[in-house]
Scaffold this active site. Structure first.
Site, PDB file in Angstrom:
ATOM      1  CE1 TYR A 124     -15.170   3.283  -1.511  1.00 63.12           C
ATOM      2  CE2 TYR A 124     -13.921   5.204  -2.167  1.00 63.12           C
ATOM      3  CZ  TYR A 124     -13.960   3.931  -1.638  1.00 63.12           C
ATOM      4  OH  TYR A 124     -12.791   3.323  -1.233  1.00 63.12           O
ATOM      5  CE  LYS A 171     -13.018 -10.892  -8.896  1.00 68.36           C
ATOM      6  NZ  LYS A 171     -11.817 -11.667  -9.139  1.00 68.36           N
ATOM      7  CG  ASP A 204      -8.744 -10.919  -9.098  1.00 67.36           C
ATOM      8  OD1 ASP A 204      -8.902 -10.366 -10.204  1.00 67.36           O
ATOM      9  OD2 ASP A 204      -9.315 -11.991  -8.806  1.00 67.36           O
ATOM     10  CG  ASP A 228      -9.860   5.083  -2.341  1.00 65.62           C
ATOM     11  OD1 ASP A 228      -8.797   5.727  -2.344  1.00 65.62           O
ATOM     12  OD2 ASP A 228     -10.629   5.053  -1.364  1.00 65.62           O
TER      13      ASP A 228
END
Ligand code: NAI
Length: 334
Positions: A124, A171, A204, A228
């Site tokens: 972002y 991740k 995930d 987010d």
């Protein structure tokens, strides 16, 4: 001491829910000097911008703001007021407590998760470019400095709010360098807080676990993009937009606001649910050290919800004003 707090009453349903919340806080007996600052669509024509500098100056002076949603007109070249506020005031931590509310029926009834999202970098940061007609790229920025402060914020929040675990979400198995730095920095900061349990999970896996067994999670700390997405997932777990609260917190200032937007479709119809703004205000009262008033207001809200006296989106029959009156009645009976 009387607190001075900036109030941005927003667009759309903003003024209606702001009025309800201000009346409820006043009825609790807490005296606040509200510094009303209009922003958003309502001021563009007169002031040429949705976020005049007087609004920023007021928040800098008061250090705390309660903000109703504002409309950012699409396609007119204005930057989002929310993004601009976060940047100008360096509000680096996005805080989203997600807890089941009495009588709001959802799939689960024991969700009590606090999402702490890094608010200033990651994908972002807005560094993207069109490489050629068929290729675009976006750069993911993770710095030790920003990660240290968000992790420290999450552990500190856990400590001050009687939480037992801070789980880091990345991740890092795939993005070994960027998410790897986030994870390693978390491990370093965790050493400063031996009282709080550590946990690491891949994003995930987290999403799957959240929709199966959300009760196992306590405080989550995440980089911007995952944060987010996961914070909206958690808002969904407790019943969605009308009740989801939030806050953007920095070193010097904090802005408390609901997750939902200005809901132009129900503007001026006395239909809007003020709960999300009220819970944001409750978190704000805790932040300024007014714990007793925060608990008193929360209890009055919960009593109204338990008796089913609430707005239509939550299954009740009341309008915004009547719902606020019900909460005020409960405050007077407390
Ligand atoms: P929205 O959140 O305003 O509305 C989505 C749906 O949820 C609508 O059907 C609305 O009626 C309902 N809803 C939202 N809040 C509610 C409440 N308190 N009580 C009852 N029902 C409620 O999202 P939308 O329509 O995508 O955005 C509308 C405007 O809000 C846009 O201009 C957008 O830019 C702005 N916005 C502002 C935000 C902020 O200031 N923090 C955040 C999100 C959107």
């Amino acid at each position: 001491m009387m607190h001075s707090i900036t109030l941005i009453n927003g667009d759309g349903i903003g003024p209606e829910i702001s009025e309800a919340v201000v009346n409820i806080i006043e009825a609790s007996g807490l005296k606040i000097n509200w510094d009303l600052q209009t922003a958003g669509e309502a001021v563009i024509e007169k002031e040429g911008t949705p976020l005049p500098s007087r609004v920023i100056d007021s928040i800098r002076k008061n250090r705390v703001a309660l903000k109703a949603p504002v409309t950012t007109p699409i396609g007119k070249g204005f930057r989002s007021v929310n993004v601009q506020l976060r940047k100008e005031l360096d509000l680096y931590a996005n805080l989203r407590p997600c807890k089941n509310l009495p009588s709001v029926k959802t799939r689960f009834d024991n969700v009590d998760i606090v999402v702490v999202r890094e608010n200033t970098e990651d994908l972002y940061a807005g560094i993207e470019r069109q490489v050629d007609a068929d290729t675009a790229e976006s750069i993911k920025i993770i710095t030790r400095k920003a990660t240290e402060r968000i992790c420290r914020f999450a552990f500190d929040y856990a400590l001050k709010n009687g939480r037992s675990e801070v789980c880091v979400v990345t991740k890092a198995n795939i993005m070994k360098v960027s998410d790897g730095l986030f994870l390693n920095t978390y491990r370093e900061i965790a050493k400063e807080f031996p009282q709080i349990k550590q946990r690491e999970i891949l994003v995930d896996n987290l999403c799957m676990q959240l929709v199966q067994k959300p009760e196992q999670f306590d405080v989550l700390v995440l980089p911007n993009l995952y944060g987010d997405i996961v914070s909206d997932l958690c808002a969904g777990l407790i019943g969605g937009l009308g009740i989801a609260q939030g806050a953007n917190i920095g070193e010097h200032c904090a802005v408390f606001e609901p997750v939902h937007g200005s809901a132009p479709d129900i503007k001026g119809q006395n239909k809007a649910n003020p709960t999300a703004l009220l819970l944001s205000a409750v978190e704000m009262l805790k932040y300024i050290g007014e714990q007793a008033y925060a608990v008193k207001i929360e209890n009055a809200l919960f009593a109204a919800l338990k008796s089913g006296k609430c707005t239509v989106d939550l299954g009740g029959t009341l309008g915004t004003k009547e719902f606020a009156d019900e909460i005020i009645k409960n405050l007077h009976q407390a």
